[in-house]
Design an enzyme around this catalytic site. Structure first.
Site, PDB file in Angstrom:
ATOM      1  CE1 TYR A 385      49.600  35.166  -9.725  1.00  0.00           C
ATOM      2  CE2 TYR A 385      48.736  33.162  -8.699  1.00  0.00           C
ATOM      3  CZ  TYR A 385      48.728  34.535  -8.841  1.00  0.00           C
ATOM      4  OH  TYR A 385      47.847  35.281  -8.092  1.00  0.00           O
ATOM      5  CD  GLU A 404      43.440  41.344  -3.772  1.00  0.00           C
ATOM      6  OE1 GLU A 404      44.497  41.761  -4.300  1.00  0.00           O
ATOM      7  OE2 GLU A 404      43.365  40.977  -2.585  1.00  0.00           O
TER       8      GLU A 404
END
Ligand code: GLY
Ligand code: MN
Ligand code: MN
Length: 433
Positions: A385, A404
């Site tokens: 991020y 994920e």
């Protein structure tokens, strides 16, 4: 679906663990009022469901190992035709025994009179204190009621033990049928992710993609297992972004973290893809780092490995990758800096997954990360991020990427339950084309 045999097996296992002389008390989840006549959607307590599958509130499961008249006892609502006119059929006392395998059932309204009698003479009380304040109070009152009879020879429990440790250790190891439900949950969530990818283009909003996800969930009788995250552009850098209120812009990525709950089992899947269907070079560069980290982490999901191994594997790739892209290493500094990656990858790679999305079970034993064992289920979810104001090459600013998947530890290594969802750059671009 979990059948009654399996629920009974779990109760037997727990009773064997706590031993004769013990009593286990597990309350159903209470109904929570939203406003006057409106309730929040009811979700049974996972611990309670795990042990009996009984769907109603106002119920308490009591396990009394060795009790001659029956070890599994349920307090529940009595059938009430008037109430059933409004709310539909209730299970009732009889079917609690015939359909849910209870040895004995009593009206919930009589629990204050009956439970203290069942408790008398039990040496140890297993109960998870500190979850439901009101229920904690009632448990204490039942104990007090037995105490008041000590003069007449009554014996109150002497040991009070948290149920969490034993019960949650059982929940950590998934059976074949639990994995089947989790796999279904992941398939449903995966369909939602693919639907959202196909519906995405510049100008579509985050909430419209949320609707695509929910359409898939509800169409298969599933619910979201947590508030979906749909974050375009820099919103992907807000880890718990759930407002999902903005339009999606050409040239940005969008991060979707959404899982389904099916048959009380959660999935938890994240995909990040370009709003317009094509990755830019900078986006692809970061994406490849996260993907490689995720693949390395999944490969580390092996029985006998530390449960920390997937995270260590992901960190190794991300540390190296961010340095190579000049994100953690400025000009003239070639060596990947030790902890510099943490500014861009600030969460853990995995958590247990099961009936709860962040499922129960200890991560450490005696202060050390525990070993992965066959039947454990966990997520693998590294991310990078980069805040819009980060001091990095401009093309990387405002990029947030997480990938994920849901993984079960098997004898033969990792089994990825969410494998049907496009993940490589090529797969995603081809789904969106
Ligand atoms: N969706 C919550 C998590 O990924 O842990
Ligand atoms: Mn997630
Ligand atoms: Mn997760």
């Amino acid at each position: 679906m979990i059948n009654q045999k399996e629920f009974a097996r779990r109760r037997r296992q727990l009773m064997r663990t706590v031993g004769e002389g013990a009593m286990v008390v597990v309350p159903a989840a209470p109904v929570r009022q939203r406003n006057s006549d409106v309730e929040y959607p009811y979700r049974q307590s996972s611990d309670f469901h795990y042990l009996c599958g009984f769907p109603e509130p106002d119920a308490v499961l009591v396990l009394i190992p060795g009790r001659a008249q029956g070890e599994s006892v349920l307090f529940c609502r009595e059938k009430d035709p008037e109430r059933e006119t409004w709310d539909g059929p209730m299970v009732g006392l009889e079917d609690a025994c015939s359909e849910f395998g209870m040895d004995d059932s009593f009206p919930y309204s009589d629990i204050d009179d009956i439970l203290p009698n069942l408790m008398e003479g039990r040496e140890r009380l297993y109960y998870s204190l500190g979850r439901e304040k009101d229920f904690d109070q009632r448990v204490l009152e039942w104990v007090a009621k037995v105490r008041q009879q000590v003069g007449k020879g009554a014996r109150p429990p002497e040991e009070f033990v948290s149920l969490d440790h034993h019960l949650h250790d059982m929940r950590l190891y998934k059976s074949r049928s639990e994995i089947a439900s989790m796999s279904r949950s992941a398939k449903i969530a995966g369909e939602g992710h693919l639907r959202a990818m196909r519906a995405c283009r510049p100008g579509v909003t985050e909430y419209e993609l949320t609707a695509e996800l929910l359409f898939s969930f509800h169409r298969h009788q599933a619910q979201p297992s947590y508030q979906p995250i749909v974050g375009g552009g820099a919103n992907a850098c807000v880890l718990h972004y759930i407002r999902n209120s903005e339009p999606l812009n050409d040239g940005d990525l969008v991060l979707i973290d959404a899982g389904a709950e099916y048959d009380h089992y959660a999935s938890d899947i994240t995909r990040t893809f370009p709003v317009n269907g094509r990755f830019t070079t900078a986006q692809r560069d970061i994406y490849q780092v996260v993907l490689e980290a995720q693949e390395a982490a999944i490969a580390a999901v092996q029985p006998g490995n530390s449960c920390q191994a997937p995270h260590d594997a992901a960190v190794k790739v991300i540390r190296k990758g961010l340095a190579a892209l000049g994100i953690t290493t400025g000009r003239g500094r070639k060596k990947p800096e030790g902890e510099a990656y943490r500014k861009y990858f600030m969460h853990k790679t995995s958590h247990w997954l099961g009936m709860d999305v962040h499922d129960v079970g200890d991560y450490q034993i005696d202060g050390h990360p525990r070993e992965l064992e066959v039947g454990m289920a966990l997520t693998v979810e590294p991310g990078v991020y980069i805040q819009p104001d980060a001091r990095v090459p401009k093309a990387f600013r405002g990029i947030g990427i997480r990938i994920e998947d849901d993984v079960v530890v098997t004898r033969n290594g990792p089994r990825v339950l969410s494998s049907g969802v496009a993940k490589t750059v090529d797969e995603i671009e081809s789904v969106m084309a």
